[in-house]
Design a protein around this motif. Sequence first.
Motif, PDB file in Angstrom:
ATOM      1  N   ALA A   1       9.998  12.954  -0.358  1.00  0.00           N
ATOM      2  CA  ALA A   1      10.754  11.761  -0.777  1.00  0.00           C
ATOM      3  C   ALA A   1      11.241  11.914  -2.203  1.00  0.00           C
ATOM      4  O   ALA A   1      11.032  11.046  -3.048  1.00  0.00           O
TER       5      ALA A   1
ATOM      6  N   CYS B   1      18.139  13.060 -15.158  1.00  0.00           N
ATOM      7  CA  CYS B   1      18.968  12.431 -14.104  1.00  0.00           C
ATOM      8  C   CYS B   1      20.478  12.576 -14.346  1.00  0.00           C
ATOM      9  O   CYS B   1      21.238  11.680 -13.968  1.00  0.00           O
TER      10      CYS B   1
ATOM     11  N   GLU C   1       5.914  11.852   2.568  1.00  0.00           N
ATOM     12  CA  GLU C   1       5.796  12.227   1.159  1.00  0.00           C
ATOM     13  C   GLU C   1       4.342  12.589   0.862  1.00  0.00           C
ATOM     14  O   GLU C   1       3.443  11.772   1.032  1.00  0.00           O
TER      15      GLU C   1
ATOM     16  N   HIS D   1      12.021  24.141 -11.558  1.00  0.00           N
ATOM     17  CA  HIS D   1      12.097  24.436 -10.119  1.00  0.00           C
ATOM     18  C   HIS D   1      12.560  25.864  -9.885  1.00  0.00           C
ATOM     19  O   HIS D   1      13.264  26.459 -10.692  1.00  0.00           O
TER      20      HIS D   1
HETATM   21  C1  LIG Z   1      11.896  16.848 -16.848  1.00  0.00           C
HETATM   22  C2  LIG Z   1      12.963  17.175 -15.858  1.00  0.00           C
HETATM   23  C3  LIG Z   1      14.297  17.000 -16.201  1.00  0.00           C
HETATM   24  C4  LIG Z   1      15.296  17.299 -15.267  1.00  0.00           C
HETATM   25  N1  LIG Z   1      16.588  17.010 -15.569  1.00  0.00           N
HETATM   26  C5  LIG Z   1      17.557  17.249 -14.651  1.00  0.00           C
HETATM   27  C6  LIG Z   1      18.896  16.856 -14.892  1.00  0.00           C
HETATM   28  O1  LIG Z   1      19.226  16.173 -15.862  1.00  0.00           O
HETATM   29  N2  LIG Z   1      19.840  17.223 -13.965  1.00  0.00           N
HETATM   30  C7  LIG Z   1      19.529  17.892 -12.828  1.00  0.00           C
HETATM   31  O2  LIG Z   1      20.395  18.190 -12.024  1.00  0.00           O
HETATM   32  N3  LIG Z   1      18.245  18.226 -12.541  1.00  0.00           N
HETATM   33  C8  LIG Z   1      17.258  17.902 -13.424  1.00  0.00           C
HETATM   34  N4  LIG Z   1      15.964  18.199 -13.118  1.00  0.00           N
HETATM   35  C9  LIG Z   1      15.672  18.892 -11.841  1.00  0.00           C
HETATM   36  C10 LIG Z   1      15.686  17.920 -10.655  1.00  0.00           C
HETATM   37  O3  LIG Z   1      14.750  16.897 -10.864  1.00  0.00           O
HETATM   38  C11 LIG Z   1      15.400  18.681  -9.377  1.00  0.00           C
HETATM   39  O4  LIG Z   1      16.322  19.731  -9.244  1.00  0.00           O
HETATM   40  C12 LIG Z   1      15.523  17.778  -8.142  1.00  0.00           C
HETATM   41  O5  LIG Z   1      14.636  16.691  -8.235  1.00  0.00           O
HETATM   42  C13 LIG Z   1      15.270  18.582  -6.871  1.00  0.00           C
HETATM   43  O6  LIG Z   1      15.321  17.721  -5.775  1.00  0.00           O
HETATM   44  P1  LIG Z   1      14.334  17.984  -4.556  1.00  0.00           P
HETATM   45  O7  LIG Z   1      14.527  16.871  -3.616  1.00  0.00           O
HETATM   46  O8  LIG Z   1      14.465  19.370  -4.105  1.00  0.00           O
HETATM   47  O9  LIG Z   1      12.870  17.872  -5.226  1.00  0.00           O
HETATM   48  P2  LIG Z   1      12.090  16.606  -5.760  1.00  0.00           P
HETATM   49  O10 LIG Z   1      13.000  15.581  -6.264  1.00  0.00           O
HETATM   50  O11 LIG Z   1      11.037  17.108  -6.691  1.00  0.00           O
HETATM   51  O12 LIG Z   1      11.359  16.047  -4.447  1.00  0.00           O
HETATM   52  C14 LIG Z   1      10.482  16.847  -3.689  1.00  0.00           C
HETATM   53  C15 LIG Z   1       9.458  15.914  -3.048  1.00  0.00           C
HETATM   54  O13 LIG Z   1       8.762  16.602  -2.009  1.00  0.00           O
HETATM   55  C16 LIG Z   1       7.407  16.190  -2.053  1.00  0.00           C
HETATM   56  N5  LIG Z   1       6.602  17.157  -1.292  1.00  0.00           N
HETATM   57  C17 LIG Z   1       6.166  18.372  -1.661  1.00  0.00           C
HETATM   58  N6  LIG Z   1       5.521  18.964  -0.645  1.00  0.00           N
HETATM   59  C18 LIG Z   1       5.578  18.110   0.407  1.00  0.00           C
HETATM   60  C19 LIG Z   1       5.105  18.151   1.750  1.00  0.00           C
HETATM   61  N7  LIG Z   1       4.451  19.207   2.252  1.00  0.00           N
HETATM   62  N8  LIG Z   1       5.349  17.083   2.553  1.00  0.00           N
HETATM   63  C20 LIG Z   1       5.978  15.973   2.098  1.00  0.00           C
HETATM   64  N9  LIG Z   1       6.425  15.883   0.809  1.00  0.00           N
HETATM   65  C21 LIG Z   1       6.247  16.951  -0.003  1.00  0.00           C
HETATM   66  C22 LIG Z   1       7.119  16.098  -3.515  1.00  0.00           C
HETATM   67  O14 LIG Z   1       5.964  15.326  -3.783  1.00  0.00           O
HETATM   68  C23 LIG Z   1       8.394  15.429  -4.027  1.00  0.00           C
HETATM   69  O15 LIG Z   1       8.302  14.023  -3.958  1.00  0.00           O
HETATM   70  C24 LIG Z   1      14.949  17.844 -14.005  1.00  0.00           C
HETATM   71  C25 LIG Z   1      13.597  17.986 -13.653  1.00  0.00           C
HETATM   72  C26 LIG Z   1      12.619  17.635 -14.561  1.00  0.00           C
HETATM   73  C27 LIG Z   1      11.175  17.741 -14.141  1.00  0.00           C
END
Ligand SMILES: Cc1cc2nc3c(=O)[nH]c(=O)nc-3n(C[C@H](O)[C@H](O)[C@H](O)COP(=O)(O)OP(=O)(O)OC[C@H]3O[C@@H](n4cnc5c(N)ncnc54)[C@H](O)[C@@H]3O)c2cc1C
Length: 366
Positions: free
Chosen positions: A8, A44, A30, A306
Amino acid sequence: MRFHVAGAGMAGLCAAARARDLGLDVVVYEKGDRPGGSMLLSSCVVWRYRDLDEFRAECPGGDGELQRQIIDRLDDGLAWLRSLGADVVWEETGNPRTVGLRFDPRSLTDVLVRAAGEVRLEETVPGDAEPLLLATGGFQGDRELVREHIAPGGELIVRANRWSTGDGLRRAIARGASLSSGMSEFYGRAMPAPPAAVPEERFVDLAQLYGRYSLVLDEEGREFAPEPISWSEIDLVQAIARRPNASAWYLVDEEALDVEIRGRAIREMVDAAHAAGGEVLLPNELGVELPEAYRYAVHVTAGITHTIGGMQIDPQARVLRADGSAIEGLFAAGADAGGISTGGYASGLASALVFGLIAAETAASI
Ligand SMILES: Cc1cc2nc3c(=O)[nH]c(=O)nc-3n(C[C@H](O)[C@H](O)[C@H](O)COP(=O)(O)OP(=O)(O)OC[C@H]3O[C@@H](n4cnc5c(N)ncnc54)[C@H](O)[C@@H]3O)c2cc1C
């Protein structure tokens, strides 16, 4: 048909919300005790390069067809997020190379959770769930996988949500998925090295963003920075990760202290590292012969936000096997889908948004 979503965070919530728009019955699982993943901790800023040529030039190892989807679809995706009611805090990125919006991460998470429907916290997806979107956020939180693929010179600080430990990758590999390019690469930031305290709510303001205004030395006093260091410093952070203890010293002179980067003077970033308990020394305390101009030496370490490599998807967000065929009913988006920004840096939130939407649309068309 029930569409199952693992994660999520940005990709999973966008996919779930879009799938519901398209009439699918959706459940989001999640693993963590809250929704939002790393998105909630992020600055963000959701952005893209101005055109595909620039994207290709900045991330030359990335898959051009996947990059094209981000260029073509991001603006509509941003308008969709806005239409859901997410608060926009900047109408532009503040970077002339890129276009996009900055959202308030709390507001964005809240509107997406509302739109996503059923989100089951502290639950993972049942083994037979299909169709399934893997949106678990990459493998940066798993030491073994990081050691295997990234091979750092010491322990990396995990600058991300603490639940993204490669679950999506493992599940996809078990189903025959192929790995993308860029498995040894990651996006991250230089952070104050231990004993500094770096809690998750300070991942943004403790980032040390001034490597290109510094003399960068490793712990043995050797220069090693890429020449030149890129604007995003992602290349420098990855180089730091591979030095002894995954650490370095940033030496800054008086003149650099007043330089502003993203609205903050370098002096403020140095002060923040010091106040957090990080080592900020006088250069002569390093025991290295240096010109007098250097004012401070700040001890930094590589923080991993990441991974860049992951499973290989096609432009419809379907997970691919090594022979290029799609695995039926299996999708990936966000950091689980790799090989998009290989060789450089691109917005992880943009990729999560675009491929989250696409995964939902592909699933709805089955
Ligand atoms: C401090 C910081 C600043 C950032 N600034 C930016 C920015 O300004 N611009 C930008 O583009 N990117 C930024 N990023 C990167 C961005 O947050 C990520 O690239 C983005 O959130 C990736 O999306 P995602 O859905 O892949 O992962 P996430 O948003 O991390 O979501 C993944 C989810 O999967 C869940 N999960 C893990 N394993 C499982 C499982 N087995 N079953 C169910 N759920 C699970 C996790 O708990 C999490 O909630 C930043 C990140 C950080 C930490």
